[in-house]
Design an enzyme around this catalytic site. Structure first.
Site, short mmCIF file in Angstrom:
data_model
loop_
_atom_site.label_atom_id
_atom_site.label_comp_id
_atom_site.label_asym_id
_atom_site.label_seq_id
_atom_site.Cartn_x
_atom_site.Cartn_y
_atom_site.Cartn_z
N CYS A 181 -7.25 -43.12 -77.35
CA CYS A 181 -8.29 -43.54 -76.41
C CYS A 181 -7.99 -42.99 -75.01
CB CYS A 181 -8.38 -45.07 -76.33
SG CYS A 181 -8.82 -45.87 -77.87
N CYS A 201 -4.29 -47.96 -76.62
CA CYS A 201 -4.56 -46.92 -77.61
C CYS A 201 -4.31 -45.52 -77.03
CB CYS A 201 -6.01 -47.08 -78.07
SG CYS A 201 -6.68 -45.72 -79.02
#
Length: 116
Positions: free
Chosen positions: A33, A30
């Site tokens: 993230c 991600c």
């Protein structure tokens, strides 16, 4: 202190053993993230009174499902074992700090009506 990596085996115990907990639900693939990770780690170093933890949704899919994590990153906060905040999206430091300050404020007990 560096955020602790949580799993289904230690999640409940960690939440229960700490007064204030902030958990980052994330995944290695991600992009948002990855951008949020350094912000989260710096906040963990700056706020020793809060327990910081991370949950890798790839290795802990059941825990993510139990917590109803629909998108990542998602930041979740607990006070005295009670869920008080859950919101998806990567925050910048300028947005995380006010949230941390708000979460650390004591909750006023509900006021009772006055008797005349």
């Amino acid at each position: 202190m560096k955020p602790l990596e949580l799993s289904a085996a230690n999640f409940e115990r960690f939440i229960g053993n700490n007064q204030m907990v902030l958990v980052d639900f994330w995944a290695p693939w991600c992009g948002p993230c990855k951008r949020f990770a350094p912000v989260f780690e710096l906040a963990a170093e700056a706020h020793e009174g809060i327990a910081f933890a991370k949950v890798n949704t790839e290795t802990q899919p059941e825990l993510a499902r139990t917590m109803q994590i629909a998108s990542i990153p998602t930041l979740v906060a607990f006070k005295n074992g009670i869920l008080v905040h859950s919101k998806p999206g990567a925050l910048k430091a300028a947005a995380l700090e006010p949230l941390l300050m708000k979460l650390q404020k004591p909750v006023d007990p509900p006021s009772l009506p006055r008797r005349e």
